[in-house]
Design a protein around this motif. Structure first.
Motif, short mmCIF file in Angstrom:
data_model
loop_
_atom_site.label_atom_id
_atom_site.label_comp_id
_atom_site.label_asym_id
_atom_site.label_seq_id
_atom_site.Cartn_x
_atom_site.Cartn_y
_atom_site.Cartn_z
N ILE A 198 0.84 -1.20 0.00
CA ILE A 198 0.00 0.00 0.00
C ILE A 198 0.88 1.25 0.00
O ILE A 198 0.58 2.25 -0.67
CB ILE A 198 -0.94 0.01 1.22
N MET A 199 1.99 1.18 0.74
CA MET A 199 2.93 2.30 0.71
C MET A 199 3.44 2.53 -0.70
O MET A 199 3.56 3.67 -1.17
CB MET A 199 4.11 2.03 1.66
N ARG A 200 3.77 1.45 -1.40
CA ARG A 200 4.24 1.57 -2.78
C ARG A 200 3.16 2.16 -3.68
O ARG A 200 3.47 2.95 -4.59
CB ARG A 200 4.69 0.20 -3.31
N TYR A 201 1.91 1.78 -3.44
CA TYR A 201 0.81 2.35 -4.22
C TYR A 201 0.77 3.87 -4.07
O TYR A 201 0.66 4.61 -5.06
CB TYR A 201 -0.53 1.77 -3.78
N VAL A 202 0.84 4.34 -2.83
CA VAL A 202 0.75 5.77 -2.57
C VAL A 202 1.91 6.51 -3.23
O VAL A 202 1.73 7.57 -3.85
CB VAL A 202 0.72 6.05 -1.05
N ILE A 203 3.11 5.96 -3.11
CA ILE A 203 4.29 6.59 -3.71
C ILE A 203 4.13 6.66 -5.23
O ILE A 203 4.43 7.69 -5.85
CB ILE A 203 5.56 5.82 -3.32
N THR A 204 3.64 5.59 -5.83
CA THR A 204 3.49 5.55 -7.28
C THR A 204 2.46 6.57 -7.76
O THR A 204 2.67 7.27 -8.77
CB THR A 204 3.09 4.14 -7.75
N ILE A 205 1.35 6.69 -7.05
CA ILE A 205 0.33 7.68 -7.41
C ILE A 205 0.92 9.09 -7.33
O ILE A 205 0.68 9.93 -8.21
CB ILE A 205 -0.90 7.56 -6.49
N ALA A 206 1.70 9.34 -6.28
CA ALA A 206 2.31 10.65 -6.13
C ALA A 206 3.29 10.93 -7.27
O ALA A 206 3.34 12.05 -7.80
CB ALA A 206 3.03 10.73 -4.78
N GLU A 207 4.08 9.92 -7.65
CA GLU A 207 5.06 10.12 -8.71
C GLU A 207 4.40 10.30 -10.09
O GLU A 207 4.89 11.06 -10.91
CB GLU A 207 6.02 8.92 -8.75
N GLU A 208 3.27 9.59 -10.30
CA GLU A 208 2.58 9.67 -11.59
C GLU A 208 1.56 10.80 -11.64
O GLU A 208 1.03 11.12 -12.72
CB GLU A 208 1.90 8.34 -11.90
N ALA A 209 1.24 11.39 -10.45
CA ALA A 209 0.25 12.48 -10.36
C ALA A 209 -1.10 12.06 -10.95
O ALA A 209 -1.79 12.85 -11.59
CB ALA A 209 0.76 13.74 -11.04
#
Length: 298
Positions: A7-18
């Protein structure tokens, strides 16, 4: 509250992809379940992590992402270090060594270990052979580099370097700068060396080499043990050191004189048969490779 690493990886990915859709594509999953899991996380935290339309981090979300990145990085290091440790490639190896090994052999072994196994640290300590023998037997060292550790049933050993000796003399000695000489040509001169009790077997080997020449030599003990203060100024004195050590001792005042058929000793790597840590076993393997690559036992 437990939060899964994925889930942490999901949040980071969403932030990076905007954006949720691009993040889902990068994560190889559908966008709706990704959105649902982030909504569930925000509900558990009691605060939104993202503003929608456009998608961007809230202040709380930025704090979450910074911390999550740190946690994931430390988790990755944990996994990597565990795998490396399992192969014996992580840890400290305690190595005892004699003075002569410090000039060339030990530094090159340490460099070779660093290149092949950078997570292995060598904790090296100098000592006289009898002291190294005692410490090894009592578990104070994992490995010992020495010329003259006694044969003991508990020990295993591996030749590291076959060492020929050379003579050191005053820079104005008659033999300085000349061709190789036989040891017997030093007849009548003074052999300077450290006391026999410091390294009995080493001392005895060199005294035997002098004796078998059939000539007579004077003998004087070095007042500063370890040949760190070479007093050869009378131009009628000499000492004997391994060739690998000699070139580091040559100065404007001290010259090296090569010997014809010089005395030799084997520098060995010694360890306890029943107590060789995995990291130390890798050091032994690197030493074996170095010995053959450098042709140290030829």
């Amino acid at each position: 509250m437990e939060i899964e690493l994925r889930i942490m990886r999901y949040v980071i990915t969403i932030a990076e992809e905007a954006g949720f859709q691009k993040a889902a594509e990068r994560l190889h999953m559908a966008q709706p379940p990704l959105s649902r899991q982030i909504r569930a996380l925000e509900h558990r935290l009691g605060t939104p992590l993202f503003e929608r339309r456009p998608v961007r981090l809230t202040e709380a979300g930025a704090v979450f992402v910074d911390a999550a990145r740190d946690i994931l990085a430390r988790t990755d290091r944990l996994v990597e270090q565990t795998i490396v440790a399992g192969r014996g490639e992580l840890g400290t190896v305690r190595v005892g060594y004699i003075l002569s090994a410090a000039y060339d052999t030990l530094p090159r072994l340490i460099d070779a270990v660093k290149q092949r196994h950078p997570a292995i640290h060598i904790d090296a300590q100098e000592g006289w052979s009898p002291d190294l023998d005692t410490a090894l037997a009592e578990g104070g060292f994992d490995l010992v580099l020495s010329h003259t550790v006694p044969d003991r049933p508990a020990y295993a050993r591996q030749p590291l370097r076959h060492e020929g000796f050379t003579a050191l003399v005053d820079a104005h000695h008659d033999f300085a700068g000349g061709a190789a000489v036989a040891l017997r040509e030093f007849a009548g001169q003074t052999f300077r060396f450290y006391s026999s009790h410091l390294a009995p077997a080493h001392h005895a080997a060199l005294m035997t080499a002098l004796r078998v020449t059939g000539e007579t030599f004077n003998y004087e003990e070095d007042p500063v043990p370890g040949l760190r203060r070479l007093d050869l100024r009378d131009r009628a004195s000499f000492t004997l050191v391994p060739v690998s050590m000699a070139r580091h001792l040559v100065t404007a005042e001290v010259a090296a004189v090569p010997l014809v058929e010089p005395p030799t000793l084997d520098l060995e790597l010694v360890w306890r048969r029943d107590d060789l840590p995995p990291a130390a076993a890798l050091v032994v393997s690197v030493a074996d490779t170095l010995t053959h690559t450098e042709r140290w036992t030829d």
